[in-house]
Structure formats: structure tokens, C-alpha cells
Design a protein around this motif. Structure first.
Motif, mmCIF file in Angstrom:
data_model
loop_
_atom_site.group_PDB
_atom_site.id
_atom_site.type_symbol
_atom_site.label_atom_id
_atom_site.label_comp_id
_atom_site.label_asym_id
_atom_site.label_seq_id
_atom_site.Cartn_x
_atom_site.Cartn_y
_atom_site.Cartn_z
ATOM 1 N N MET A 1 0.525 -1.694 0.157
ATOM 2 C CA MET A 1 0.018 0.223 0.251
ATOM 3 C C MET A 1 0.564 1.613 -0.066
ATOM 4 N N ALA A 2 0.184 2.442 -0.491
ATOM 5 C CA ALA A 2 1.612 3.193 -0.742
ATOM 6 C C ALA A 2 -0.069 4.956 -0.616
ATOM 7 N N SER A 3 0.906 5.945 -0.115
ATOM 8 C CA SER A 3 0.410 7.013 -0.440
ATOM 9 C C SER A 3 1.077 8.146 -0.506
ATOM 10 N N GLY A 4 0.365 9.504 -1.011
ATOM 11 C CA GLY A 4 0.514 10.159 -1.615
ATOM 12 C C GLY A 4 -0.047 11.399 -2.282
ATOM 13 N N THR A 5 0.405 12.606 -2.580
ATOM 14 C CA THR A 5 -0.141 13.533 -3.793
ATOM 15 C C THR A 5 -0.151 12.919 -5.069
ATOM 16 N N ALA A 6 -0.826 12.737 -5.627
ATOM 17 C CA ALA A 6 -0.892 12.616 -6.986
ATOM 18 C C ALA A 6 -0.496 13.522 -7.666
ATOM 19 N N THR A 7 0.247 12.672 -9.071
ATOM 20 C CA THR A 7 0.897 13.629 -10.247
ATOM 21 C C THR A 7 0.153 13.600 -11.307
ATOM 22 N N ALA A 8 -0.726 14.940 -11.595
ATOM 23 C CA ALA A 8 -1.254 14.869 -13.001
ATOM 24 C C ALA A 8 -0.801 14.636 -13.999
ATOM 25 N N MET A 9 -1.088 13.621 -14.773
ATOM 26 C CA MET A 9 -1.592 12.339 -16.206
ATOM 27 C C MET A 9 0.305 14.038 -17.287
ATOM 28 N N ALA A 10 -0.378 14.598 -16.946
ATOM 29 C CA ALA A 10 0.172 15.606 -18.303
ATOM 30 C C ALA A 10 1.604 15.556 -17.444
ATOM 31 N N ASP A 11 2.214 15.993 -16.454
ATOM 32 C CA ASP A 11 2.773 16.373 -15.234
ATOM 33 C C ASP A 11 3.749 14.738 -15.327
ATOM 34 N N ALA A 12 3.748 13.523 -15.355
ATOM 35 C CA ALA A 12 4.157 12.347 -14.965
ATOM 36 C C ALA A 12 5.133 11.752 -16.058
ATOM 37 N N GLY A 13 4.807 12.216 -16.969
ATOM 38 C CA GLY A 13 6.300 12.463 -17.741
ATOM 39 C C GLY A 13 5.942 10.643 -18.736
ATOM 40 N N ASP A 14 7.598 10.079 -18.923
ATOM 41 C CA ASP A 14 6.346 9.206 -19.871
ATOM 42 C C ASP A 14 6.584 7.788 -19.078
ATOM 43 N N PHE A 15 5.558 7.057 -18.349
ATOM 44 C CA PHE A 15 5.216 6.489 -17.795
ATOM 45 C C PHE A 15 4.769 4.702 -18.582
ATOM 46 N N SER A 16 5.370 4.802 -19.505
ATOM 47 C CA SER A 16 5.127 3.762 -20.304
ATOM 48 C C SER A 16 6.139 2.702 -19.678
ATOM 49 N N GLY A 17 5.072 1.062 -19.414
ATOM 50 C CA GLY A 17 5.874 0.446 -19.126
ATOM 51 C C GLY A 17 5.251 -0.949 -18.566
ATOM 52 N N THR A 18 5.541 -2.042 -17.831
ATOM 53 C CA THR A 18 5.139 -3.308 -17.161
ATOM 54 C C THR A 18 5.189 -2.560 -15.696
ATOM 55 N N TYR A 19 4.315 -2.750 -14.883
ATOM 56 C CA TYR A 19 4.039 -2.667 -13.471
ATOM 57 C C TYR A 19 3.107 -4.240 -12.943
ATOM 58 N N SER A 20 4.225 -4.170 -11.792
ATOM 59 C CA SER A 20 3.532 -5.479 -11.378
ATOM 60 C C SER A 20 2.875 -5.084 -9.274
ATOM 61 N N ALA A 21 2.325 -6.217 -9.281
ATOM 62 C CA ALA A 21 1.669 -5.980 -7.622
ATOM 63 C C ALA A 21 1.216 -6.813 -7.532
ATOM 64 N N PRO A 22 2.012 -7.677 -5.827
ATOM 65 C CA PRO A 22 1.959 -9.278 -5.475
ATOM 66 C C PRO A 22 -0.036 -9.084 -5.071
ATOM 67 N N ASP A 23 -1.211 -10.003 -5.468
ATOM 68 C CA ASP A 23 -2.122 -9.667 -5.349
ATOM 69 C C ASP A 23 -2.564 -9.989 -3.784
#
Length: 172
Positions: A47-69
């Protein structure tokens, strides 16, 4: 003058001795404090928390992400920020893909089918967060949810060659 020098030298020693003459057991208090801190720490580091980044300011977030279920499986999702598409392999082995939508607030991505249900994601502190609720986000909104870590691709090209003579230097 000699008495003054002796007093200056003895004063710190007297202060140290006074600090050591305590009737309370310091180790018991410290153990209680550590236990209290351990109980308040979240047991789930996914679990994580913080203030969100606007998608326009996030840069290139392309890639694969994973998390344990919760059931021990690993959920993965790939995003392509260039054409607003996503893809993942469902639990039955079927590859699913589609286009994600960026919400009107500019902070959330909506994936219509993520393991059989809609999902909302945002970027926080450079990480992908799956939101637990569908709420509008503003610049100072604190968000929390399941953290999806970016996975390293096997074919990543290093930004620089290793030093000559290093054990990882390419051998000709």
C-alpha cells in the motif's frame, strides 16, 4: 584561577553522573515504545500514499508494473503512454488489452477491464497506484491504494559500459 578550571572540568562530569542516577528502568520504556511503533506500522508494504501527479506532468510512465495480489498471485499491467493503451495477461492466460481513459480531473486513468472489473490508477511519487475508490482528485489530494512497482525488462540497455577490467565488462 585554578579552582575555576577544576570547576569547569568537573561540571560536565557532574551532569553526566546526575543523568545516570535514575530510579526508572529506561530499557522497559524503550521496549514499550518500540512495540507501540511496530503496532502502528502498516503490515502490508504494497500500500502506498501521497499526492497524485497530474498525468500531463507524469512524463513517460510507459512500462510494465506489477503487484502481489491477496491470494499470492502477481498482477501485471503494461501501459503505453504514447497511444493510451494497456495490456495484461489474465489469470486464465488470455492476453487482454484496450485503451485507458484519462479522467476529467487529469489525475486518474480508468481501465475498463482489469481482471474482470474496472480499475482506476494514478501516478504518485513516480509509482503507479491502483485507487481503492473512484473519487475526483485535485493537486493537493492525498491518495492511497495498492502500489504497482515498475518491472525491469530483460532487454534493458545499460546507459554506460562497465569499466575495463571490471568483472561485468564484456569479454571479447
Amino acid at each position: 584561577m585554578r579552582k575555576f578550571t577544576i570547576l569547569l572540568a568537573a561540571a560536565p562530569l557532574a551532569l553526566l553522573a546526575a543523568c545516570g542516577d535514575s530510579d526508572t528502568d529506561v530499557s522497559a520504556d524503550t521496549d514499550a515504545d518500540l512495540t507501540a511503533m511496530d503496532d502502528s506500522a502498516p503490515a502490508d508494504d504494497t500500500m502506498a500514499s501521497g499526492t497524485a501527479t497530474a498525468m500531463a506532468d507524469a512524463g513517460d510512465f510507459s512500462g510494465t508494473y506489477s503487484a502481489p495480489d491477496a491470494d499470492g498471485t502477481e498482477r501485471r499491467i503494461s501501459f503505453n503512454a504514447n497511444d493510451n493503451t494497456y495490456s495484461y495477461v489474465d489469470l486464465d492466460g488470455t492476453e487482454r488489452s484496450g485503451s485507458y481513459m484519462i479522467a476529467n480531473d487529469g489525475y486518474r486513468m480508468t481501465v475498463a477491464d482489469f481482471y474482470g472489473e474496472p480499475a482506476m490508477f494514478t501516478i504518485t511519487n513516480g509509482e503507479l497506484i491502483r485507487l481503492q475508490q473512484d473519487v475526483e482528485i485535485q493537486a493537493d489530494t492525498e491518495v492511497s491504494g495498492q502500489r504497482y512497482a515498475r518491472t525491469q525488462d530483460d532487454d534493458v540497455v545499460f546507459s554506460r559500459e562497465p569499466e575495463l577490467g571490471s568483472p561485468v565488462a564484456p569479454q571479447d
